[in-house]
Each structure stands twice: as C-alpha cells, then as structure tokens.
Design a protein around this motif. Structure first.
Motif, PDB file in Angstrom:
ATOM      1  N   UNK A   1       0.822  -1.188   0.000  1.00  0.00           N
ATOM      2  CA  UNK A   1       0.000   0.000   0.000  1.00  0.00           C
ATOM      3  C   UNK A   1       0.854   1.235   0.000  1.00  0.00           C
ATOM      4  N   UNK A   2       0.219   2.357  -0.222  1.00  0.00           N
ATOM      5  CA  UNK A   2       0.920   3.644  -0.244  1.00  0.00           C
ATOM      6  C   UNK A   2       1.289   4.070   1.166  1.00  0.00           C
ATOM      7  N   UNK A   3       2.454   4.672   1.307  1.00  0.00           N
ATOM      8  CA  UNK A   3       2.921   5.168   2.584  1.00  0.00           C
ATOM      9  C   UNK A   3       2.212   6.477   2.912  1.00  0.00           C
ATOM     10  N   UNK A   4       1.910   6.667   4.192  1.00  0.00           N
ATOM     11  CA  UNK A   4       1.339   7.939   4.626  1.00  0.00           C
ATOM     12  C   UNK A   4       2.412   9.008   4.739  1.00  0.00           C
ATOM     13  N   UNK A   5       3.663   8.601   4.785  1.00  0.00           N
ATOM     14  CA  UNK A   5       4.766   9.541   4.907  1.00  0.00           C
ATOM     15  C   UNK A   5       4.880  10.094   6.307  1.00  0.00           C
ATOM     16  N   UNK A   6       5.937  10.848   6.532  1.00  0.00           N
ATOM     17  CA  UNK A   6       6.134  11.526   7.810  1.00  0.00           C
ATOM     18  C   UNK A   6       6.832  12.843   7.559  1.00  0.00           C
ATOM     19  N   UNK A   7       6.656  13.781   8.485  1.00  0.00           N
ATOM     20  CA  UNK A   7       7.277  15.087   8.394  1.00  0.00           C
ATOM     21  C   UNK A   7       8.037  15.333   9.692  1.00  0.00           C
ATOM     22  N   UNK A   8       9.339  15.642   9.577  1.00  0.00           N
ATOM     23  CA  UNK A   8      10.192  15.826  10.742  1.00  0.00           C
ATOM     24  C   UNK A   8      10.936  17.156  10.615  1.00  0.00           C
ATOM     25  N   UNK A   9      10.951  17.929  11.705  1.00  0.00           N
ATOM     26  CA  UNK A   9      11.727  19.162  11.757  1.00  0.00           C
ATOM     27  C   UNK A   9      13.145  18.804  12.190  1.00  0.00           C
ATOM     28  N   UNK A  10      14.143  19.258  11.433  1.00  0.00           N
ATOM     29  CA  UNK A  10      15.537  18.920  11.719  1.00  0.00           C
ATOM     30  C   UNK A  10      16.408  20.180  11.635  1.00  0.00           C
ATOM     31  N   UNK A  11      17.655  20.009  12.081  1.00  0.00           N
ATOM     32  CA  UNK A  11      18.643  21.090  11.954  1.00  0.00           C
ATOM     33  C   UNK A  11      19.997  20.487  11.622  1.00  0.00           C
ATOM     34  N   UNK A  12      20.880  21.322  11.120  1.00  0.00           N
ATOM     35  CA  UNK A  12      22.243  20.913  10.837  1.00  0.00           C
ATOM     36  C   UNK A  12      23.172  22.087  11.028  1.00  0.00           C
ATOM     37  N   UNK A  13      24.482  21.823  11.016  1.00  0.00           N
ATOM     38  CA  UNK A  13      25.456  22.903  11.131  1.00  0.00           C
ATOM     39  C   UNK A  13      26.767  22.492  10.472  1.00  0.00           C
ATOM     40  N   UNK A  14      27.478  23.501   9.995  1.00  0.00           N
ATOM     41  CA  UNK A  14      28.795  23.337   9.377  1.00  0.00           C
ATOM     42  C   UNK A  14      29.748  24.224  10.166  1.00  0.00           C
ATOM     43  N   UNK A  15      30.850  23.639  10.658  1.00  0.00           N
ATOM     44  CA  UNK A  15      31.799  24.433  11.431  1.00  0.00           C
ATOM     45  C   UNK A  15      33.185  23.821  11.339  1.00  0.00           C
ATOM     46  N   UNK A  16      34.165  24.568  10.866  1.00  0.00           N
ATOM     47  CA  UNK A  16      34.014  25.877  10.238  1.00  0.00           C
ATOM     48  C   UNK A  16      33.860  25.740   8.729  1.00  0.00           C
ATOM     49  N   UNK A  17      33.052  26.596   8.146  1.00  0.00           N
ATOM     50  CA  UNK A  17      32.979  26.688   6.694  1.00  0.00           C
ATOM     51  C   UNK A  17      34.104  27.594   6.241  1.00  0.00           C
ATOM     52  N   UNK A  18      34.807  27.176   5.212  1.00  0.00           N
ATOM     53  CA  UNK A  18      35.902  27.969   4.673  1.00  0.00           C
ATOM     54  C   UNK A  18      35.705  28.067   3.159  1.00  0.00           C
ATOM     55  N   UNK A  19      36.772  28.184   2.391  1.00  0.00           N
ATOM     56  CA  UNK A  19      36.629  28.398   0.948  1.00  0.00           C
ATOM     57  C   UNK A  19      36.691  27.083   0.172  1.00  0.00           C
TER      58      UNK A  19
END
Length: 125
Positions: free
Chosen positions: A1-19
């Motif tokens: 059957x078809x999935x109902x799906x899910x919705x999740x709030x997430x975060x990420x970070x990059x440290x340190x970003x350079x060139x």
C-alpha cells in the motif's frame, strides 16, 4: 500500500565553513566541511526554513549559496553576499528541494564561519 509519509523538523550545522564548497546534509546528520557530495534522498521533499552564517575570524567575508538541481543546473541564491567581521547573515526565505537536489555554500576566501540551518523533511519512501 501507499505510505502515509512523515514530516520531521531537523537542523544541521557546518563548522568551520571555509573556501571549500560544502553541501548541506538533509538526513539528520551533520555535513563535513569541504564535502559537497550530499544530495536529497529520493522520495523526500526538503523545505529549508532558515540558514545562518556567523563570521568567527574577525574578518569581513563574502560568501556563496546555491542549489545544484537534480538536472545539474546551478541555481544561485546568493552570490558574493557580504558578511561583516563577527557578523551574522540570516536567510529566512523558504527553499524547496526534491530528490537528487543539492544545496551548497562556500566562502570567497579562506575563512572561519559557522553555518546553521533548519528544515522540514517530508519522507514519502
């Protein structure tokens, strides 16, 4: 059957970003600075809510922010945007990405910048 799906709030970070371009990780993990191989997984819709760049090296910088669409087209969102010394730039425009897309950032020169982001991950797999 078809999935109902899910919705999740997430975060990420990059440290340190350079060139060295870095792609944002939308799996709930944290991107590795300088790695630009992350793409949105198939059957996922990502809505980027906010991205923040914070300069840590006491030097004014310029930075880039773009999408590599699933058809390999580069779509610039910010090009040589100004980031003052010890300053913060906040992107609050919503960006929607689909499977195969990549979102990336890069500094114009050697830098020390922290990047944080929040997003909604809609999983239909």
């Amino acid at each position: 059957g078809a999935s109902d799906g899910q919705e999740v709030l997430r975060r990420g970070c990059i440290s340190p970003q350079t060139n060295d371009p870095t792609s944002f990780d939308f799996t709930g993990g944290l991107p590795t600075a300088g790695d630009h191989s992350d793409v949105v997984a198939a059957n996922h819709i990502i809505t980027v809510l906010t991205v923040t760049w914070c300069e840590q090296g006491s030097a004014a910088e310029a930075f880039y922010f773009w999408i590599v669409a699933s058809d390999s087209k580069h779509i610039q969102l910010l090009r040589q945007a100004s980031l003052p010394a010890i300053g913060t730039y906040i992107w609050n425009e919503k960006v929607v990405l689909i499977g195969g897309d990549s979102m990336r950032t890069d500094m114009a020169s050697q830098a020390n910048v922290d990047v944080t982001y929040s997003y909604l991950d809609q999983d239909w797999s």
